[in-house]
Scaffold this active site. Structure first.
Site, PDB file in Angstrom:
ATOM      1  N   CYS A  24       0.867  -1.178   0.000  1.00  0.00           N
ATOM      2  CA  CYS A  24       0.000   0.000   0.000  1.00  0.00           C
ATOM      3  C   CYS A  24       0.898   1.220   0.000  1.00  0.00           C
ATOM      4  CB  CYS A  24      -0.927   0.026   1.212  1.00  0.00           C
ATOM      5  SG  CYS A  24      -1.912   1.555   1.304  1.00  0.00           S
TER       6      CYS A  24
ATOM      7  N   MET B 108      -4.551   5.111  -5.490  1.00  0.00           N
ATOM      8  CA  MET B 108      -3.672   4.307  -4.660  1.00  0.00           C
ATOM      9  C   MET B 108      -2.231   4.759  -4.886  1.00  0.00           C
ATOM     10  SD  MET B 108      -6.245   2.696  -6.411  1.00  0.00           S
ATOM     11  CE  MET B 108      -5.639   1.469  -7.579  1.00  0.00           C
TER      12      MET B 108
END
Length: 392
Positions: free
Chosen positions: A104, A314
């Site tokens: 992430c 993201m």
């Protein structure tokens, strides 16, 4: 009938970029959860509140979106010249599994601060005022990430005036460098091509750039699938047929990239690859009612995460966007106007983001040295998270 009492585990709830998640130190986890496996997955599922057939995660720390159903485990470094090991778990909302297949990028911005606050970084490396450089080993993808964390009076500076589209309030700027972001075990372009013809049953044959940089990502042209690249979340997420189409594209792209053997495996690998669509610059109004002009961006990008259109972008997909834009001939590069570039400003549903990348071609193979972006992070809550003792 007796039931096991709740247990409490030291934890910190943090925002990093446009995501938030529950952060743990490995040594604080129950002994059975200190090694990968079923016990750890069960614990994290219960912490977040999954699987939840209502898709609300009311009985856990998750926020019922891909951006908020996240967990992080930090441990002593296993690699020389690093400060900390960072392991990321993307928790499924409605299914009983944790996806460990990728990083992430947004939460990476919070890892540096957590590492400093948790004494992973030696005190003599933390300035009284200035910037602390934290070298992070991203254990999911086995890559180095360098976070530059601002320090004031010997402590992490969290407040500031840096604004990040997709985050409501300003905070201190954290610069993050993703070193050698391409897949170290194979080609940055797994198929060997900058653009492929991707056959997708029920959709057609699409031009696609499939890249493994930051996170495996499949890029297609917005106009080829009936979009403009200016769409907001409801335009996609309120359309079950659209979501099914994107999942079909993602599954067939994953097979072509060699990430899975057959499309059925995609259901158990929701975190990777990502699927995104690109378009040339155009005026649009962001989700916060901010007017974005065609001249404000180089390219428009919309990306899906865990089966839904992301509200912003993201962090790892931003790395893929920047890297692809730096390679002449990819769909991202062409939509951005083509040619050589070392940075790109792209438009997403919440606004814009500028990301830098360096890529080069040697003996017919493309590689990337690093990608750079600015994010922000802060602690939201710290203490203990509680779960029923029989959860694991």
């Amino acid at each position: 009938m007796t039931h096991a009492p709740q247990i409490k585990i030291p934890a910190t709830y943090m925002r990093g970029g446009t995501s938030k998640g529950v952060f743990f130190r490995l040594k604080d986890l129950p002994e059975a959860c200190q090694t990968p496996g079923e016990a750890r997955d069960k614990l994290l599922l219960r912490v977040i509140g999954s699987p939840d057939p209502y898709q609300k995660q009311i009985d856990g720390m998750g926020g019922a979106t891909s951006s908020t159903s996240k967990t992080v485990i930090l441990a002593e470094p296993t690699q020389p010249d690093h400060d900390v090991d960072y392991l990321f778990g993307q928790v499924s909302i409605d299914k009983p599994f944790v996806d460990w297949s990728g990083n992430c990028g947004n939460l990476t911005a919070a890892v540096g601060a957590f590492a400093i606050n948790s004494a992973f970084v030696a005190k003599d490396r933390i300035p009284e005022n200035g910037t602390c450089t934290v070298r992070i080993w991203q254990a999911n993808i086995r890559k180095t990430i360098v976070a530059h964390v601002p320090i004031t009076n010997g402590e992490v500076q969290e407040t500031g005036d840096f604004e990040l589209d997709g985050v409501t309030f300003p905070a201190a700027e954290v610069q993050v460098e993703f070193m050698d972001p391409a897949d170290g075990e194979g080609s940055m372009f797994p198929t060997g091509n900058l653009v492929d013809d991707l056959e997708v049953p029920g959709v057609g044959t699409l031009k696609a750039t499939m890249i493994n940089a930051g996170i495996p990502t499949i890029f297609v042209n917005a106009e080829d699938i009936g979009y403009k690249g200016t769409e907001l979340q409801d335009d996609i997420n309120a359309d079950p047929k659209a979501l099914a189409m994107f999942e079909t594209i993602r599954a067939h792209g994953a097979v072509k990239m060699g990430l899975i053997q057959n499309i059925e495996e995609a259901a158990n690998r929701q975190h990777t690859p990502k699927v995104a669509f690109v378009a040339k610059p155009s005026d649009y109004v962001s989700s916060s009612a901010k007017n974005i002009g065609a001249g404000d961006v180089d390219v428009l990008v919309r990306a899906l995460s865990m089966g839904k259109l992301h509200h912003a972008m993201m962090g790892t997909a931003a790395v893929a966007i920047a890297t692809a834009s730096a390679v002449p001939g990819t769909l991202v590069n062409l939509a951005a106007g083509g040619g050589d570039r070392t940075h790109v400003t792209f438009g997403h549903p919440s606004g814009t983001l500028r990301v830098g990348a360096e890529a080069s071609e040697v003996n017919g193979q493309w590689s990337a040295t690093k990608a750079i972006m600015s994010r922000s992070a802060r602690v939201l809550m710290e203490g203990w998270v509680r779960v029923p003792g029989d959860s694991i």
